[in-house]
Design a protein around this motif. Structure first.
Motif, mmCIF file in Angstrom:
data_model
loop_
_atom_site.group_PDB
_atom_site.id
_atom_site.type_symbol
_atom_site.label_atom_id
_atom_site.label_comp_id
_atom_site.label_asym_id
_atom_site.label_seq_id
_atom_site.Cartn_x
_atom_site.Cartn_y
_atom_site.Cartn_z
ATOM 1 N N VAL A 46 0.849 -1.191 0.000
ATOM 2 C CA VAL A 46 0.000 0.000 0.000
ATOM 3 C C VAL A 46 0.885 1.241 0.000
ATOM 4 O O VAL A 46 1.918 1.279 0.685
ATOM 5 C CB VAL A 46 -0.922 0.020 1.241
ATOM 6 C CG1 VAL A 46 -1.767 1.287 1.270
ATOM 7 C CG2 VAL A 46 -1.810 -1.213 1.268
ATOM 8 N N GLU A 47 0.480 2.243 -0.754
ATOM 9 C CA GLU A 47 1.166 3.531 -0.761
ATOM 10 C C GLU A 47 0.179 4.626 -0.387
ATOM 11 O O GLU A 47 -0.908 4.713 -0.959
ATOM 12 C CB GLU A 47 1.769 3.823 -2.133
ATOM 13 C CG GLU A 47 2.565 5.122 -2.186
ATOM 14 C CD GLU A 47 3.240 5.324 -3.529
ATOM 15 O OE1 GLU A 47 4.483 5.248 -3.592
ATOM 16 O OE2 GLU A 47 2.512 5.550 -4.517
ATOM 17 N N LEU A 48 0.542 5.455 0.578
ATOM 18 C CA LEU A 48 -0.279 6.581 1.006
ATOM 19 C C LEU A 48 0.416 7.885 0.659
ATOM 20 O O LEU A 48 1.633 8.032 0.847
ATOM 21 C CB LEU A 48 -0.526 6.533 2.512
ATOM 22 C CG LEU A 48 -1.368 5.391 3.071
ATOM 23 C CD1 LEU A 48 -1.568 5.577 4.568
ATOM 24 C CD2 LEU A 48 -2.714 5.303 2.366
ATOM 25 N N LYS A 49 -0.391 8.852 0.173
ATOM 26 C CA LYS A 49 0.099 10.184 -0.137
ATOM 27 C C LYS A 49 -0.879 11.218 0.401
ATOM 28 O O LYS A 49 -2.088 10.971 0.464
ATOM 29 C CB LYS A 49 0.247 10.380 -1.650
ATOM 30 C CG LYS A 49 1.278 9.501 -2.324
ATOM 31 C CD LYS A 49 1.316 9.788 -3.821
ATOM 32 C CE LYS A 49 2.351 8.924 -4.525
ATOM 33 N NZ LYS A 49 2.395 9.195 -5.999
ATOM 34 N N VAL A 76 -1.131 5.291 9.486
ATOM 35 C CA VAL A 76 -0.670 6.670 9.649
ATOM 36 C C VAL A 76 -1.579 7.417 10.608
ATOM 37 O O VAL A 76 -2.782 7.157 10.682
ATOM 38 C CB VAL A 76 -0.623 7.395 8.285
ATOM 39 C CG1 VAL A 76 -2.021 7.545 7.688
ATOM 40 C CG2 VAL A 76 0.061 8.756 8.383
ATOM 41 N N GLY A 77 -0.974 8.317 11.375
ATOM 42 C CA GLY A 77 -1.709 9.259 12.206
ATOM 43 C C GLY A 77 -1.456 10.668 11.708
ATOM 44 O O GLY A 77 -0.343 10.991 11.268
ATOM 45 N N LEU A 78 -2.469 11.500 11.752
ATOM 46 C CA LEU A 78 -2.375 12.866 11.239
ATOM 47 C C LEU A 78 -2.728 13.862 12.330
ATOM 48 O O LEU A 78 -3.443 13.546 13.288
ATOM 49 C CB LEU A 78 -3.308 13.059 10.036
ATOM 50 C CG LEU A 78 -3.091 12.143 8.835
ATOM 51 C CD1 LEU A 78 -4.146 12.408 7.775
ATOM 52 C CD2 LEU A 78 -1.696 12.321 8.251
ATOM 53 N N PRO A 130 3.855 7.958 10.214
ATOM 54 C CA PRO A 130 5.132 8.409 9.664
ATOM 55 C C PRO A 130 4.930 9.447 8.551
ATOM 56 O O PRO A 130 3.817 9.681 8.113
ATOM 57 C CB PRO A 130 5.725 7.113 9.101
ATOM 58 C CG PRO A 130 4.523 6.312 8.695
ATOM 59 C CD PRO A 130 3.488 6.602 9.740
ATOM 60 N N ASP A 131 6.039 10.046 8.117
ATOM 61 C CA ASP A 131 5.966 11.017 7.029
ATOM 62 C C ASP A 131 5.407 10.365 5.774
ATOM 63 O O ASP A 131 5.690 9.204 5.475
ATOM 64 C CB ASP A 131 7.351 11.586 6.721
ATOM 65 C CG ASP A 131 7.876 12.494 7.841
ATOM 66 O OD1 ASP A 131 7.044 13.023 8.600
ATOM 67 O OD2 ASP A 131 9.111 12.661 7.937
#
Length: 317
Positions: free
Chosen positions: A89-92, A120-122, A103-104
């Motif tokens: 999986v790729e997140l942007k 991911v946490g935002l 993470p970044d």
């Protein structure tokens, strides 16, 4: 601390689920137990139980599902992988304003099969201000492997004693144009022909609920029944256009070469009965097809070329 509104926290999931990553129907299984009681369930019974299958239409359900936990100011996104094998999986972040990620991002993750994983946490860079963003997600089935498999020699996906022609070979420009299918082959065979596993592996994905096919690509492109098998070297074999309710193996089961997987059919984007067969590999967020040769009964190997007659080599189990 400023409380960001839901309206300001825009997000979207753009899923790239290669080759039928969704299911648009579900079977109802009807069977009688040892006490004579009839059962109607969406869970397949054990392999030793005789059952009937009732076809039921329902809304699409993705194999890859994202959900949000946490608070409006500190959302956490988790992903559930419904395949029986890993998915990359790729997140942007898109259109991000006053956002930090842990993470970044962009970042890539490998999520094991049948697993939910926090990705991911935002939050806000400046906690005194609101923040907004879109979260873009893409996924590719299979473990990422840098080097493409070479020199693969496999059995034809049907029984010894049978012979079937190839209607579209490597580089076929009719319907096999993308990187994931340039080394795919179409094998003409009657509806109901047993389709055999060409190599050992684990059944990663199954779909056998579709009952229609046709040449309208927009309508039928994602409605081909199929079985995807993950092999120990990270490659995956895909068997598509299978007949309705014909799959003989369960997701997660380990199969040996020669195991009957299903019956051939004419479902999905198809102009006539045939088996679409391809070996694929995830080379790092890209699903590519892999060249191979077919083993023949006389010990020779055959390049999958259009109009070539293939002869089976497997006894079938």
């Amino acid at each position: 601390m400023f409380q960001a509104s839901l309206a300001s926290m825009r997000w979207s999931l753009l899923a790239c689920l290669a080759v039928n990553g969704i299911a648009t129907a579900s079977n109802i299984y009807k069977y009688q137990d040892e006490n004579g009681i009839w059962h109607f369930t969406d869970r397949a019974p054990t392999e030793n139980t005789e059952f009937e299958t009732v076809f039921m239409e329902r809304e699409p359900e993705p194999r890859i599902r994202m959900r949000q936990e946490g608070t409006q100011t500190s959302p956490v996104y988790l992903l559930f992988n419904d395949y029986w094998g890993p998915v990359q999986v790729e997140l942007k972040l898109l259109h991000a304003e006053n956002v930090m990620a842990e993470p970044d991002l962009p970042a890539r993750f490998v999520v094991p099969g049948q697993t939910e994983q926090a990705l991911v946490g935002l939050g806000a860079l400046d906690e005194r201000r609101g923040f907004s963003y879109q979260l873009q997600m893409a996924s590719v089935p299979g473990p990422p492997v840098a080097a493409v498999a070479e020199d693969l020699v496999i059995h034809p996906p049907f029984r010894s004693g049978e012979s079937w022609p190839i209607s579209q070979g490597f580089g076929g420009g009719k319907t096999h144009g993308g990187p994931d299918s340039v080394y795919a082959v179409d094998i003409v065979m009657p509806v109901g022909t047993d389709v055999l596993a060409v190599r050992d592996g684990v059944v990663m994905d199954v779909e056998d609920d579709f009952n229609r096919g046709g040449t309208d690509k927009e309508r039928y492109a994602h409605k081909a029944n199929h079985v995807r098998v993950l092999h120990d070297d990270g490659t995956m074999s895909l068997y598509a256009h299978l007949d309705l309710a014909s799959v003989k193996v369960r997701p997660g089961a380990r199969v040996r070469a020669g195991r009957v997987l299903a019956r051939s059919g004419n479902t999905g984007f198809s102009s006539g009965p045939h088996l679409h067969f391809v070996i694929q590999q995830n080379t790092g967020m890209e699903l590519v097809s892999v060249p191979f040769h077919f083993r023949q009964p006389d010990g020779a190997t055959a390049v999958p070329e259009e109009r070539r007659i293939l002869r089976g080599t497997l006894p079938g189990r």
